[in-house]
Design an enzyme around this catalytic site. Structure first.
Site, PDB file in Angstrom:
ATOM      1  CG  HIS A   6     -44.274 -20.469 -27.233  1.00 36.22           C
ATOM      2  ND1 HIS A   6     -44.556 -19.423 -28.149  1.00 36.22           N
ATOM      3  CD2 HIS A   6     -44.947 -21.965 -27.782  1.00 36.22           C
ATOM      4  CE1 HIS A   6     -45.782 -19.725 -27.449  1.00 36.22           C
ATOM      5  NE2 HIS A   6     -46.162 -20.511 -27.425  1.00 36.22           N
ATOM      6  CG  ASP A  60     -50.087 -21.573 -36.878  1.00 33.78           C
ATOM      7  OD1 ASP A  60     -50.457 -22.357 -36.066  1.00 33.78           O
ATOM      8  OD2 ASP A  60     -49.305 -20.531 -35.878  1.00 33.78           O
ATOM      9  NE  ARG A 115     -55.481 -27.057 -33.922  1.00 37.73           N
ATOM     10  CZ  ARG A 115     -54.376 -26.320 -33.205  1.00 37.73           C
ATOM     11  NH1 ARG A 115     -53.073 -25.616 -33.426  1.00 37.73           N
ATOM     12  NH2 ARG A 115     -54.330 -26.984 -32.121  1.00 37.73           N
ATOM     13  CB  SER A 149     -49.710 -24.703 -33.790  1.00 36.81           C
ATOM     14  OG  SER A 149     -50.414 -23.368 -33.477  1.00 36.81           O
ATOM     15  CE  LYS A 165     -47.346 -19.645 -33.603  1.00 39.72           C
ATOM     16  NZ  LYS A 165     -48.768 -20.128 -32.762  1.00 39.72           N
TER      17      LYS A 165
HETATM   18  N1  URA Z   1     -50.662 -21.783 -28.878  1.00 37.52           N
HETATM   19  C1  URA Z   1     -49.890 -21.684 -30.618  1.00 37.52           C
HETATM   20  O1  URA Z   1     -49.672 -20.775 -30.817  1.00 37.52           O
HETATM   21  N2  URA Z   1     -51.072 -22.715 -30.805  1.00 37.52           N
HETATM   22  C2  URA Z   1     -51.800 -23.757 -30.556  1.00 37.52           C
HETATM   23  O2  URA Z   1     -52.299 -24.660 -31.657  1.00 37.52           O
HETATM   24  C3  URA Z   1     -52.333 -23.788 -29.555  1.00 37.52           C
HETATM   25  C4  URA Z   1     -51.337 -22.937 -28.125  1.00 37.52           C
END
Ligand code: URA
Length: 434
Positions: free
Chosen positions: A82, A161, A168, A183, A187
């Site tokens: 990621h 999320d 957000r 967050s 995931k």
């Molecule tokens: N990427 C995400 O998935 N979440 C965040 O809060 C910031 C970047």
């Protein structure tokens, strides 16, 4: 339990308990707690922060707010990767086939771009017919058969999320370290891999503007992954200028293909080899990182990584021919060069402004509903530290609308700074958190 009490506690700097965190996450997903109360809590967290235990509890609550993928049907160790998001970041396109061609199972969940940063799924959709909207069964079947699959995030994966991130985004509470870490990790952990390699970006085009903040975020995420029993590490990499030379969906795909052929830009190539070597090593396919690095280099010279990419594109509905002949990918009709004002050196390139120029050309989304033009983008002929002769091409803008190109041109002009004297090149890898 009352939501107002939880908001007040955090507003006054208190530490939230597991019960309080579960209460607001479950209540929000069920629609029982309104946006305005969750917004207030996000702002309180933004100002008062969360300690490591609270961050871990929040991640867990979000991770279990929906489906957790069971990848036990996939043979062997599964790795995911990621990136916290950057401009010109096409590492997943290069890295995943490289790693898969070394015999490691790559089961990756990817997203779409929003704002000035691009998303892997959008880039991959430059291939006609290609789709990441595949079932869990197809995802597992593809990884078992060819060693690689990339899937879009399903609706049911960490739904808390999804709701929180959207909230957000419109309440100026994205750039808080605990909220970002929970967050991303909720995931990633819900996606079920055994190992996670994180690329935490640092610089003008990233959420984390300083190396210190990027390291803190990396440490938080690695600690969350390890507590969940998943092998996790992070590379902190430079986003003080875009990665590679191409910015824009199909242009980035072409650059990724060139990199798989061994002709890629130095920074992109090096970052892919570094991240990939951890993935291969974690999976036990190499005895140490140096051997993993050498295996990955060989995957390029032998052409195995490029063939794996073609196999992957074909397995998800695209045509392998487009990998071997990328001229078939979307192409813009107009081009405009930005040239050097004098003999000089590039001293900086504001990544975010390059991302915004791409957005103006139509290559990004201002809102989730926007349709993007896959053909447009910017090619950076010159990067930080490189010498330019007066009148030499510094960047070329590609678009389909003259007015948009002119608007984007001003952004590119503003993004570049020049110096009369030589400038040191940016350091690409700024740290490792393992
Ligand atoms: N990427 C995400 O998935 N979440 C965040 O809060 C910031 C970047």
């Amino acid at each position: 339990m009352l939501m107002v009490d939880i908001i007040r506690k955090k507003r006054d700097g208190g530490k939230l308990s597991a019960e309080e965190i579960d209460f607001f996450i479950n209540g929000y997903v069920k629609g029982e707690i309104p946006d305005y109360q969750v917004s207030a809590l996000m702002m309180a967290i933004y100002f008062k922060g969360m300690d490591d235990e609270e961050t871990h509890l929040l991640t867990n609550a979000m991770l279990h707010s929906g489906e957790v993928l069971d990848l036990s049907m996939i043979k062997g160790f599964k790795v995911d990767k990621h990136s916290t998001g950057g401009v010109g970041d096409k590492t997943s396109l290069v890295l995943t086939p490289m790693v898969a061609s070394c015999g490691v199972s790559v089961a990756k969940m990817s997203g779409r771009g929003l704002g000035h940063t691009g998303g892997t799924i959008d880039k991959l959709e430059s291939f006609k017919g290609f789709s990441t909207a595949i079932s869990n069964e197809q995802f597992i079947e593809n990884v078992n058969r060819i060693g690689i699959s990339i899937m879009g995030q399903t609706k049911n994966l960490a739904p808390a999320d999804k709701l929180l991130y959207a909230l957000r985004d419109v309440t100026a509470t994205v750039d808080n370290m605990s909220l970002i870490a929970s967050s991303i990790m909720s995931k990633k952990l819900a996606a079920g891999a055994d190992g996670i390699v994180l690329d935490v970006k640092s610089g003008s085009g990233a959420f984390m503007k300083t190396d210190e903040d990027a390291r803190l975020l990396a440490e938080k995420m690695v600690s969350i992954g390890k507590l969940a029993g998943v092998r996790t590490m992070a590379v902190i990499s430079d986003m003080d200028q875009p990665l590679g030379r191409a910015v824009g969906n199909s242009m980035e795909v072409k650059e990724a293909i060139e990199t798989l052929k061994g002709n890629g830009p130095e920074d992109l190539n090096e970052l892919c080899l570094t991240l990939g070597s951890y993935m291969v090593y974690f999976a036990g396919a190499a005895p140490d990182r140096d051997s993993a690095y050498a295996m990955l280099k060989e995957s390029i010279t032998s052409g195995r990584a490029l063939d794996k990419f073609a196999e992957f594109i074909a397995a998800q509905g695209g045509s392998a021919c487009d990998v071997y002949d990328p001229e078939n990918l979307p192409k813009a009709s107009e081009a405009l060069d930005f040239t050097a004002p004098s003999d000089c050196y590039v001293s900086s390139i504001m990544s975010e402004e390059v991302g915004n120029a791409c957005l103006l050309l139509g290559g990004g989304r201002r809102s989730k509903e926007d349709v993007i033009d896959l053909s447009v983008g910017i090619y950076l002929h010159k990067k930080v530290g490189e010498k330019c002769a007066s009148g030499e091409k510094v960047a070329t803008l590609y678009g389909n609308d003259k007015k948009k190109i002119e608007e984007a041109y001003e952004r590119i002009k503003g993004a570049y700074s020049f110096s009369d004297s030589p400038v040191e090149k940016n350091k690409l890898i700024k740290g490792i958190v393992d």
